[in-house]
Motif scaffolding. Structure first.
Motif, PDB file in Angstrom:
ATOM      1  N   LEU A 181      28.203 -17.124 -16.378  1.00 27.03           N
ATOM      2  CA  LEU A 181      27.388 -15.910 -16.227  1.00 27.03           C
ATOM      3  C   LEU A 181      26.411 -16.052 -15.062  1.00 27.03           C
ATOM      4  CD1 LEU A 181      26.631 -15.048 -19.963  1.00 27.03           C
ATOM      5  CD2 LEU A 181      28.135 -13.790 -18.401  1.00 27.03           C
ATOM      6  N   LEU A 182      25.833 -17.251 -14.891  1.00 28.92           N
ATOM      7  CA  LEU A 182      24.895 -17.454 -13.787  1.00 28.92           C
ATOM      8  C   LEU A 182      25.598 -17.327 -12.445  1.00 28.92           C
ATOM      9  CD1 LEU A 182      22.101 -18.247 -12.774  1.00 28.92           C
ATOM     10  CD2 LEU A 182      22.768 -20.652 -13.012  1.00 28.92           C
ATOM     11  N   LEU A 183      26.755 -17.980 -12.320  1.00 29.32           N
ATOM     12  CA  LEU A 183      27.505 -17.893 -11.067  1.00 29.32           C
ATOM     13  C   LEU A 183      27.971 -16.467 -10.814  1.00 29.32           C
ATOM     14  CD1 LEU A 183      29.637 -21.169 -11.294  1.00 29.32           C
ATOM     15  CD2 LEU A 183      27.651 -20.725  -9.835  1.00 29.32           C
ATOM     16  N   GLN A 184      28.341 -15.777 -11.897  1.00 25.40           N
ATOM     17  CA  GLN A 184      28.770 -14.389 -11.729  1.00 25.40           C
ATOM     18  C   GLN A 184      27.609 -13.538 -11.218  1.00 25.40           C
ATOM     19  OE1 GLN A 184      30.777 -12.772 -15.166  1.00 25.40           O
ATOM     20  NE2 GLN A 184      30.470 -10.674 -14.516  1.00 25.40           N
TER      21      GLN A 184
ATOM     22  N   ARG B 194      28.689 -27.405 -27.505  1.00 27.35           N
ATOM     23  CA  ARG B 194      27.654 -27.369 -26.474  1.00 27.35           C
ATOM     24  C   ARG B 194      28.267 -27.245 -25.086  1.00 27.35           C
ATOM     25  NH1 ARG B 194      24.513 -32.440 -29.190  1.00 27.35           N
ATOM     26  NH2 ARG B 194      23.484 -31.303 -30.883  1.00 27.35           N
ATOM     27  N   GLY B 195      29.379 -27.951 -24.883  1.00 30.08           N
ATOM     28  CA  GLY B 195      30.065 -27.850 -23.600  1.00 30.08           C
ATOM     29  C   GLY B 195      30.574 -26.441 -23.347  1.00 30.08           C
ATOM     30  N   ASP B 196      31.148 -25.812 -24.390  1.00 31.14           N
ATOM     31  CA  ASP B 196      31.629 -24.437 -24.240  1.00 31.14           C
ATOM     32  C   ASP B 196      30.484 -23.491 -23.918  1.00 31.14           C
ATOM     33  OD1 ASP B 196      34.186 -25.258 -24.767  1.00 31.14           O
ATOM     34  OD2 ASP B 196      34.131 -24.737 -26.886  1.00 31.14           O
ATOM     35  N   HIS B 197      29.358 -23.648 -24.638  1.00 30.35           N
ATOM     36  CA  HIS B 197      28.215 -22.759 -24.407  1.00 30.35           C
ATOM     37  C   HIS B 197      27.647 -22.967 -23.002  1.00 30.35           C
ATOM     38  CE1 HIS B 197      27.638 -22.761 -29.052  1.00 30.35           C
ATOM     39  NE2 HIS B 197      28.658 -22.039 -28.664  1.00 30.35           N
ATOM     40  N   ALA B 198      27.567 -24.224 -22.549  1.00 30.41           N
ATOM     41  CA  ALA B 198      27.074 -24.503 -21.207  1.00 30.41           C
ATOM     42  C   ALA B 198      28.004 -23.908 -20.159  1.00 30.41           C
ATOM     43  CB  ALA B 198      26.935 -26.016 -21.001  1.00 30.41           C
ATOM     44  N   ALA B 199      29.313 -23.960 -20.408  1.00 31.60           N
ATOM     45  CA  ALA B 199      30.273 -23.385 -19.463  1.00 31.60           C
ATOM     46  C   ALA B 199      30.104 -21.874 -19.375  1.00 31.60           C
ATOM     47  CB  ALA B 199      31.700 -23.742 -19.897  1.00 31.60           C
TER      48      ALA B 199
ATOM     49  N   PHE C 281      17.601  -6.762  -9.962  1.00 32.76           N
ATOM     50  CA  PHE C 281      17.172  -6.354 -11.293  1.00 32.76           C
ATOM     51  C   PHE C 281      18.332  -5.724 -12.067  1.00 32.76           C
ATOM     52  CE2 PHE C 281      15.605  -3.021 -14.143  1.00 32.76           C
ATOM     53  CZ  PHE C 281      14.793  -3.760 -14.988  1.00 32.76           C
ATOM     54  N   VAL C 282      19.064  -4.826 -11.426  1.00 35.57           N
ATOM     55  CA  VAL C 282      20.177  -4.152 -12.107  1.00 35.57           C
ATOM     56  C   VAL C 282      21.262  -5.160 -12.496  1.00 35.57           C
ATOM     57  CG1 VAL C 282      22.029  -2.463 -11.821  1.00 35.57           C
ATOM     58  CG2 VAL C 282      19.712  -1.938 -10.997  1.00 35.57           C
ATOM     59  N   ILE C 283      21.604  -6.050 -11.555  1.00 36.91           N
ATOM     60  CA  ILE C 283      22.649  -7.042 -11.833  1.00 36.91           C
ATOM     61  C   ILE C 283      22.205  -7.987 -12.962  1.00 36.91           C
ATOM     62  CG2 ILE C 283      23.872  -9.029 -10.877  1.00 36.91           C
ATOM     63  CD1 ILE C 283      23.881  -7.527  -8.189  1.00 36.91           C
ATOM     64  N   SER C 284      20.953  -8.421 -12.903  1.00 38.39           N
ATOM     65  CA  SER C 284      20.445  -9.334 -13.933  1.00 38.39           C
ATOM     66  C   SER C 284      20.428  -8.649 -15.299  1.00 38.39           C
ATOM     67  CB  SER C 284      19.040  -9.817 -13.571  1.00 38.39           C
ATOM     68  OG  SER C 284      19.057 -10.543 -12.360  1.00 38.39           O
TER      69      SER C 284
ATOM     70  N   LYS D  63      25.243  -8.344 -21.098  1.00 35.84           N
ATOM     71  CA  LYS D  63      26.552  -8.905 -21.445  1.00 35.84           C
ATOM     72  C   LYS D  63      26.383 -10.178 -22.275  1.00 35.84           C
ATOM     73  CE  LYS D  63      29.725  -9.013 -18.256  1.00 35.84           C
ATOM     74  NZ  LYS D  63      30.525  -9.440 -17.071  1.00 35.84           N
ATOM     75  N   ALA D  64      25.431 -11.045 -21.866  1.00 39.40           N
ATOM     76  CA  ALA D  64      25.191 -12.273 -22.624  1.00 39.40           C
ATOM     77  C   ALA D  64      24.708 -11.966 -24.032  1.00 39.40           C
ATOM     78  CB  ALA D  64      24.174 -13.151 -21.890  1.00 39.40           C
ATOM     79  N   THR D  65      23.834 -10.957 -24.142  1.00 40.46           N
ATOM     80  CA  THR D  65      23.348 -10.562 -25.467  1.00 40.46           C
ATOM     81  C   THR D  65      24.486 -10.026 -26.323  1.00 40.46           C
ATOM     82  OG1 THR D  65      21.203 -10.000 -24.493  1.00 40.46           O
ATOM     83  CG2 THR D  65      21.683  -9.120 -26.669  1.00 40.46           C
ATOM     84  N   ARG D  66      25.385  -9.263 -25.701  1.00 42.39           N
ATOM     85  CA  ARG D  66      26.529  -8.737 -26.451  1.00 42.39           C
ATOM     86  C   ARG D  66      27.433  -9.881 -26.905  1.00 42.39           C
ATOM     87  NH1 ARG D  66      31.654  -6.872 -24.930  1.00 42.39           N
ATOM     88  NH2 ARG D  66      31.142  -7.267 -22.739  1.00 42.39           N
ATOM     89  N   TYR D  67      27.639 -10.871 -26.022  1.00 42.57           N
ATOM     90  CA  TYR D  67      28.432 -12.043 -26.418  1.00 42.57           C
ATOM     91  C   TYR D  67      27.775 -12.755 -27.596  1.00 42.57           C
ATOM     92  CZ  TYR D  67      31.167 -11.716 -22.082  1.00 42.57           C
ATOM     93  OH  TYR D  67      32.001 -11.300 -21.069  1.00 42.57           O
ATOM     94  N   LEU D  68      26.434 -12.895 -27.522  1.00 39.30           N
ATOM     95  CA  LEU D  68      25.718 -13.575 -28.595  1.00 39.30           C
ATOM     96  C   LEU D  68      25.862 -12.821 -29.916  1.00 39.30           C
ATOM     97  CD1 LEU D  68      23.832 -15.837 -29.498  1.00 39.30           C
ATOM     98  CD2 LEU D  68      21.896 -14.423 -28.787  1.00 39.30           C
ATOM     99  N   ASP D  69      25.751 -11.491 -29.869  1.00 40.07           N
ATOM    100  CA  ASP D  69      25.922 -10.683 -31.080  1.00 40.07           C
ATOM    101  C   ASP D  69      27.334 -10.858 -31.657  1.00 40.07           C
ATOM    102  OD1 ASP D  69      23.356  -9.751 -30.877  1.00 40.07           O
ATOM    103  OD2 ASP D  69      23.909  -7.907 -29.825  1.00 40.07           O
TER     104      ASP D  69
END
Length: 368
Positions: free
Chosen positions: A20-23, A10-15, A81-84, A90-96
């Motif tokens: 990604l949010l800060l980026q 959970r800590g890794d996922h939160a990090a 919008f483009v950045i989001s 990218k997050a979806t690709r990480y999840l896959d």
């Protein structure tokens, strides 16, 4: 997966989520700053020229100047919008990638799991889980094979005493003029073989109980010194049979909060092993000591040195030190495995050492 490991995931996922949010926020701030700098530079450049009011470019720039706040807001929204969308993709690709990697956790073949550097921690954790899963699967497979082999051996061992019992009882039935001395001999042999049959059948039940039930503890205050004294007295006939001595060294009336029945089973097994594997005419030494934190019980006997590779596996279930598996000695290979489970439920430790024809089992239990 234990609680500590789950919290780590959970800590890794939160990090990762924070990263990604800060980026995304950083990219949006950089985009807005670049947009404002571009507008400011454009304003300065356009100010270097003389405009007469009727040029098409002047009219366009004037319109842009009048609508500049709205244009900046619109471009900011487009950029957001483009950045989001980019970071969401990218997050979806990480999840896959993580889902695909999780599907390969139980694969026995193949390369280790590889993920992008941004989720390196998740990669390391998944590889650890994969390795542990493979080790557990291999250990379970080996334990199941040892259990099956043991059952085959026990089933085969049942035939020999059973055949003897039937044979001698048949002789007693058919021989009408048999002498009393011979009758007593046949009865004694039949009883001995029947007792061996009982031992083998008990080993079958032991295997079943070990697999189908979990051990629970019932605590009470126990005089540990008295327990060991009683145990060594009960082993008197077995000790005399092999011409062994058992010396107990213990402080007087040492009390311990524990499960008396379960702990007695541990000590019974350790002393029985010492008797079975001791050299004839030798001495078994049982000692009890304590400090502020722990109580230590040791069982030491003179016997064949146990090789290091066997010593490391001696507490595994269904593992038998006696590889010959003779009908006269050795058990189901569960005694030490159950002993370790009982000791660990008491939050203690059990270990074995062997060198120079000396074998020592050490049990440490917390006093509180």
């Amino acid at each position: 997966m234990n609680k500590k490991k789950r919290n780590r995931f959970r800590g890794d996922h939160a990090a990762i989520a924070r990263k990604l949010l800060l980026q995304s926020i950083g990219e949006l701030i950089a985009y807005v700053a670049a947009l404002l700098i571009f507008a400011f530079v454009g304003w300065l450049i356009c100010g270097q020229f003389t405009w007469y009011g009727n040029e098409p470019l002047y009219l366009l720039l004037s319109t842009i100047r009048d609508l500049l706040p709205q244009i900046i807001i619109f471009l900011t929204l487009v950029g957001w919008f483009v950045i989001s969308y980019y970071n969401f993709s990218k997050a979806t690709r990480y999840l896959d990638l993580i889902v695909d990697a999780a599907a390969r956790l139980t694969e026995h073949q193949g390369e280790p799991i590889l993920l992008p550097p941004e989720i390196q921690d998740v990669q390391n954790d998944l590889n650890l889980v994969r390795e542990r899963s493979l080790r557990n699967a291999m250990a379970a497979k080996e334990a199941e094979q040892r259990k099956n082999d043991l059952i085959v051996y026990l089933a085969h061992d049942l035939k020999t005493p059973l055949t003897s019992v039937i044979g001698y009882l048949t002789l007693l039935r058919d021989e009408g003029q048999i002498s009393e001395e011979l009758r007593q001999k046949y009865l004694s042999i039949s009883l001995e073989k029947a007792e061996r049959l009982e031992d083998l059948i008990n080993e079958f039940f032991e295997i079943t109980r070990f697999n189908l039930t979990s051990i629970t503890l019932e605590y009470s205050r126990v005089n540990l010194t008295r327990m060991l004294e009683q145990l060594t007295d009960e082993f008197g006939p077995m000790l005399r049979e092999k011409n062994l001595k058992c010396l107990l060294s213990a402080p007087q009336d040492l009390m311990l909060r524990c499960d008396a029945d379960k702990l007695q089973r541990v000590f019974d097994n350790l002393l029985r092993n010492a008797v079975n594997y001791s050299f004839p005419n030798s001495t078994i030494r049982v000692s009890l000591s304590y400090d502020q934190a722990n109580v230590t019980i040791t069982f030491a006997n003179s016997g064949n040195t146990i090789p290091a590779e066997k010593l490391s596996r001696i507490f595994e279930q269904f593992y038998r030190l006696d590889t010959a598996r003779t009908t006269g000695s050795g058990g189901a290979g569960l005694g030490l495995a159950i002993a370790r489970q009982i000791v660990e439920l008491h939050r203690g430790t059990i270990s074995a050492d062997s060198a120079d024809e000396q074998v020592t089992f050490t049990v440490r239990l917390p006093r509180l």
